[in-house]
Design a protein around this motif. Structure first.
Motif, short mmCIF file in Angstrom:
data_model
loop_
_atom_site.label_atom_id
_atom_site.label_comp_id
_atom_site.label_asym_id
_atom_site.label_seq_id
_atom_site.Cartn_x
_atom_site.Cartn_y
_atom_site.Cartn_z
N UNK B 20 -1.94 11.34 -4.39
CA UNK B 20 -2.73 11.14 -3.17
C UNK B 20 -2.55 9.75 -2.58
N UNK B 21 -2.55 8.76 -3.45
CA UNK B 21 -2.36 7.38 -2.96
C UNK B 21 -0.98 7.22 -2.32
N UNK B 24 -1.10 8.81 1.02
CA UNK B 24 -1.85 8.01 1.99
C UNK B 24 -0.99 6.87 2.53
N UNK B 25 -0.25 6.22 1.63
CA UNK B 25 0.61 5.12 2.06
C UNK B 25 1.80 5.66 2.86
N UNK B 27 1.78 8.28 4.80
CA UNK B 27 1.28 8.59 6.13
C UNK B 27 1.20 7.32 6.96
N UNK B 28 0.70 6.28 6.35
CA UNK B 28 0.60 4.99 7.07
C UNK B 28 1.99 4.51 7.50
N UNK B 31 3.37 6.62 10.38
CA UNK B 31 2.72 6.21 11.65
C UNK B 31 3.33 4.92 12.16
N UNK B 32 3.52 3.97 11.26
CA UNK B 32 4.14 2.68 11.64
C UNK B 32 5.53 2.90 12.22
N UNK B 101 -0.14 -7.32 3.70
CA UNK B 101 -0.56 -5.96 3.42
C UNK B 101 -0.45 -5.64 1.92
N UNK B 105 -3.27 -4.12 -0.52
CA UNK B 105 -3.09 -2.95 -1.38
C UNK B 105 -3.36 -3.30 -2.85
N UNK B 110 -6.15 1.47 -5.99
CA UNK B 110 -5.16 2.54 -5.82
C UNK B 110 -4.12 2.48 -6.94
N UNK B 111 -3.35 3.58 -7.06
CA UNK B 111 -2.29 3.62 -8.06
C UNK B 111 -1.26 2.54 -7.75
N UNK B 112 -0.78 1.85 -8.76
CA UNK B 112 0.15 0.73 -8.55
C UNK B 112 1.46 1.21 -7.95
#
Lengths: 335, 274
Positions: B20-21, B24-25, B27-28, B31-32, B101, B105, B110-112
């Motif tokens: 999931x982490x 999430x990253x 997706x970010x 988008x960037x 950033x 993080x 969050x997971x490393x």
């Protein structure tokens, strides 16, 4: 709320070097629940290094640090879900909107999608960013970015919040707005560790101030106690004729060591307790001695005055000295 | 915010959180990517231009007996674009480092692994987009998959896997370089010879002997050959690609080798970078 004396930040003899440059040289400090600890010092004093150690971004070479009872090295994982970090080095993504930034951080705090969105909306509103919430962060002003940064650090509802120089580079209005928001957080019971180069900021926000210089704590106490040590105000005197410096100093202070003197500029600066009375006295004594005053003023003490009082060196001298080494090292270490 | 005692969010980064982490990253980063105006140039206009230039400028001069140059070119040029595109991984991470950033993080529970996984996955998504676009343009010019749909998809998959593996090399480069300019420079120096001294645009047989020795034994050629054998299908033997299965295994072997080396090295660099 306040009054609880549970220790939430405990730092014992922490040392950290970057190559040959010693950034922290045995720091000890403590902060209690619901309190604001102000870490005051010039550039390169070691403030950021300490914050990075306490937020698990950096390991100490030796000594121990615990936040909320978690060791910052051994229990870094559990600790991260209970702290928040904002500052020049904890950025927001400028390509994402304010809302997306907060939602991302919420998700990475392992909130459910709905909860992350709900808190993102809530936090935007709280920091007056609702209207800008759907705009990319790159369109934000400096003050708005800092607010978003602060908001991001709060999405996970941290019990301890670290703010590294939260207002550096902001204009006065944005600074005041941010101060208000920080004060509100503290009223709600968040424990705060705040680093700053501005005595005024530490004075305004912190109930306990630790002055740090060259990697060591050089003074610690309430801002009242520090100011008593320092004198409440500083009196600046400029005289016309620099040939009269010695007479002028004698007229202004009893003991020459109390004053900071710049003979070339004809400038004498001295900490005073009873501001306006001291001003009147000094004017009269200079007048009696026949010394013409170019300019005389009372002002609030600056960080520089604190350093003068504590170390006999000006903060700027210390800063340029240390920054030249540490700054280079740090940027290398960081990259 | 009220003073309610918030239940501490879940901590244990079980496998679910790792995934999931990372998503999430990812997706970010996606988008960037799509909001970056440079993306439009480097991920749409440039790849299209490359296909057109190679097809029309070199296409006339390079005759490959037995096949159309466009059919020879497309598998090569998508590998080239994918390998060059891996530079984005280095630039993206260097940017995140420089702007703080990564610090943000790292201070989160969050997971490393998510920062690197999210970066390389987002760049693979970008590659999928660019490869599809280039094949589409190729199609308009007359390129065809001669070996059927399964072979075509396998070929694209091999190229994307290779791109993913290459992203991990660039993850290390980006973290090591630390700033965007250095990351960019550090990438191109060795990627250019790797891509151009390969079978991507011309048969390696035309190169001088010493260069052939290099070109025929390096990963870009292996991946291009596999993709080309798959897209040419029955025509592959005409360009000396006789055993498709063997070529695909060789390419996957390179992918595995790069991943096995680059992931630990990248992760180690990430842990070290502060």
């Amino acid at each position: 709320m306040r009054g609880s004396t549970q220790t939430v930040i405990e730092v014992e003899n922490v040392r950290r070097s970057f190559g040959e440059v010693v950034a922290l040289d045995g720091v000890d400090l403590r902060a209690a629940q619901g309190r604001v600890l102000g870490l005051l010092g010039p550039n390169g004093a070691g403030k950021t290094t300490l914050v990075r150690i306490l937020t698990t971004l950096l390991r100490p070479d030796s000594g121990s640090a615990r936040v909320l009872g978690h060791d910052v090295v051994a229990d870094a994982g559990p600790l991260r879900s209970r702290i928040g970090l904002a500052g020049p080095y904890a950025a927001v993504d400028e390509m994402l909107t304010g809302f997306e930034n907060l939602e991302l951080v919420g998700r990475l705090y392992h909130l459910s999608r709905d909860e992350a969105r709900r808190r993102a909306g809530e936090t935007l509103e709280r920091f007056d960013l609702s209207e800008a919430g759907n705009r990319p962060a790159k369109t934000y002003s400096g003050g708005m970015r800092r607010r978003l940064d602060l908001a991001a650090s709060l999405v996970g509802k941290p019990q301890v919040l670290f703010l590294d120089e939260p207002t550096t580079g902001l204009d006065i209005r944005s600074r005041l707005a941010l101060w208000e928001m920080i004060e509100e957080l503290v009223r709600d019971g968040t424990t705060l560790l705040l680093t700053t180069q501005y005595l005024e900021e530490a004075d305004q926000l912190a109930d306990h101030i630790v002055v740090i210089d060259r990697g060591s704590v050089i003074a610690s106490g309430t801002s009242e106690a520090l100011k008593t040590q320092l004198g409440a105000d500083v009196l600046d005197v400029h005289i016309d004729d620099v040939g009269q410096m010695d007479d002028a100093i004698a007229a202004v202070v009893k003991n020459r060591d109390e004053a900071h003197v710049d003979p070339q500029m004809g400038h004498i600066s001295v900490p005073v307790r009873d501001g306006s009375a001291a001003l009147v006295n000094v004017v009269r004594r200079l007048d009696d001695a026949g010394i013409a005053i170019k300019d005389i003023a009372l002002r609030r003490p600056t960080l520089d005055d604190v350093f003068l009082a504590l170390t006999g060196e000006s903060a700027e001298d210390v800063a340029t000295d240390v920054v030249a080494n540490v700054g280079r090292r740090r940027s290398r270490a960081r990259s | 915010m009220t003073a309610e005692t918030a239940t501490p969010p879940a901590v244990a980064p079980g496998f679910t959180w790792v995934v999931r982490d990372a998503l999430a990253v990812t997706k970010r980063n996606v988008l960037r990517n799509i909001r970056n105006p440079q993306f439009v140039v480097f991920s749409t206009i440039q790849p299209i231009m490359f296909v057109l230039l190679f097809a029309f400028v070199f296409g006339g001069a390079i005759a490959i007996p037995g096949v159309e140059y466009l059919d020879f070119l497309i598998p090569g040029i998508i590998v080239q674009t994918t390998v060059f595109g891996a530079t984005n991984t280095a630039i993206g991470l260097a940017e995140d480092l420089g702007r703080g950033m990564i610090d943000r993080f790292r201070s989160l529970p969050m997971a490393r692994s998510a920062v690197l996984a999210g970066r390389t996955l987002a760049d693979t998504a970008r590659n999928l987009f660019v490869v599809t676009l280039m094949i589409g343009v190729g199609y308009l010019l007359g390129f065809r998959f001669r070996g059927g749909i399964v072979a075509a998809l396998t070929g694209i998959l091999v190229v994307l896997l290779f791109g993913y593996a290459f992203s991990w090399i660039f993850a290390f480069v980006g973290l090591k370089a630390g700033d965007v300019e250095t990351a960019q420079a550090a990438g191109f120096v060795w990627v250019f010879p790797l891509v151009f001294a390969s079978s991507a645009f011309v048969p390696t047989q035309t190169m001088p002997g010493w260069l052939q020795a290099f070109a025929q034994n390096q990963p870009v050629t292996a991946v291009v050959d596999a993709a080309r054998a798959l897209t040419l299908g029955p025509l592959a033997p005409a360009v000396g690609l006789d055993n498709t299965a063997e070529l695909v295994l060789k390419a996957l072997g390179w992918v595995a080798l790069v991943l096995v080396v680059a992931i630990p090295v990248g992760v180690r660099q990430y842990r070290k970078t502060i």
